[in-house]
Design an enzyme around this catalytic site. Structure first.
Site, PDB file in Angstrom:
ATOM      1  N   TYR A 179       3.036   4.253   6.767  1.00 30.97           N
ATOM      2  CA  TYR A 179       3.630   4.293   5.438  1.00 30.97           C
ATOM      3  C   TYR A 179       5.128   4.004   5.506  1.00 30.97           C
ATOM      4  O   TYR A 179       5.896   4.755   6.118  1.00 30.97           O
ATOM      5  CB  TYR A 179       3.403   5.656   4.770  1.00 30.97           C
TER       6      TYR A 179
ATOM      7  N   HIS B 225      -6.103   6.267  12.124  1.00 24.90           N
ATOM      8  CA  HIS B 225      -6.017   5.735  10.755  1.00 24.90           C
ATOM      9  C   HIS B 225      -7.236   4.876  10.387  1.00 24.90           C
ATOM     10  O   HIS B 225      -7.737   4.947   9.285  1.00 24.90           O
ATOM     11  CB  HIS B 225      -4.723   4.933  10.588  1.00 24.90           C
TER      12      HIS B 225
END
Length: 284
Positions: free
Chosen positions: A55, A113
């Site tokens: 992010y 992830h």
């Protein structure tokens, strides 16, 4: 608050709504608002904060680091590793970098992830090393489908996985066919990302849907609160919406107290039925 709770292995029960940080840290002018929102969320009991090295290229972790300053012991901190960093020394280096950006010496939960070129066995070995080093307390996965979980369960140490974080909202219910029941059967909490379908962007009309709005009106709440309440009405499912303002955080927290009736859940089922067959896992 008579709030709904979710429990990860060897952890205290947590409020079933946490705080997501996708898209945070991308605009320096928003940083103060983002930090204030996260801190307000912690004060309101939304103590799980979910972030990732992906992010804003680590920018979101820096925002979280600022938000949890002086509050680390109150927070259940989650970050995620890129698949190409999820093995060997790369995993150690990636975790160290996340810890530096977050200003802490440990993560409560570290997630793969999504799947990449490292085998699941290599990832399990890496997270076991990180646990041994005291850098993470527990580990889990993200964006893994039913067949991936079956494969993980065959890997030595794979059953130590404590969660699967997947896309889940009222208009994306594919996990209900096999993945969600399997996770519930194995006492594996599911973390639902994009529980509001990214403010409706992933599914046009979700927040404007007549059934959703009618139920919201009946409770005197927003359509977004109905969507959150629907997600966490499922056993062992936690929603992690992003809220970049204090007002949004307060609205999210209030959804913990919203109990949808059996009839309302049936209405939402009719408006957005679950697929009756196996569908590919939704990912964004």
């Amino acid at each position: 608050m008579a709030e709904k709770r979710v429990q990860f292995a060897h952890a205290q029960p947590l409020a079933a709504i946490g705080q997501g940080t996708w898209y945070m840290g991308e605009n320096s002018r928003q940083r103060q608002n983002e930090v204030a929102a996260l801190r307000a969320g912690i004060d309101l009991g939304l103590t799980l904060i979910d972030t990732a090295e992906m992010y804003a290229d680590g920018g979101a972790e820096k925002v979280v680091g600022e938000a949890i300053m002086g509050k680390r012991d109150e927070v259940f901190l989650v970050s995620k590793v890129y698949p190409w960093n999820a093995g060997g020394q790369k995993a150690i280096a990636a975790c160290d970098a996340s810890l530096r950006r977050l200003g802490t010496d440990y993560l409560d939960l570290y997630l793969l992830h999504w799947r990449g070129n490292y085998s699941l066995a290599e990832t399990v070995e890496a997270v076991e090393t990180l646990i041994h080093q005291g850098k993470i307390r527990r580990w889990g996965v993200s964006n893994l489908d039913y067949s991936d979980m079956q494969e993980l369960w065959q890997v030595e140490g794979g059953k130590a996985c404590v969660t699967n974080q997947v896309l889940y909202h009222l208009a994306s219910r594919g996990i209900e066919h096999d993945l969600l029941p399997w996770c519930q059967e194995h006492t594996l909490p599911v973390m639902a990302y994009c529980p509001l379908a990214q403010a409706g962007r992933l599914r046009d009309g979700l927040l404007e849907n007549a059934t959703v709005r009618e139920i919201a009106h009946g409770h005197g709440v927003s359509a977004a609160q109905v969507l959150l309440a629907w997600v966490i009405s499922h056993q062992s499912v936690m929603a992690i919406p992003k809220a970049a303002s204090v007002a949004h955080v307060k609205e999210n927290a209030a959804a913990l107290d919203l109990n949808l009736t059996g009839d309302e859940l049936h209405q939402l089922d009719r408006a957005f039925p679950a697929p009756g067959r196996k569908t590919p896992l939704d990912v964004v």
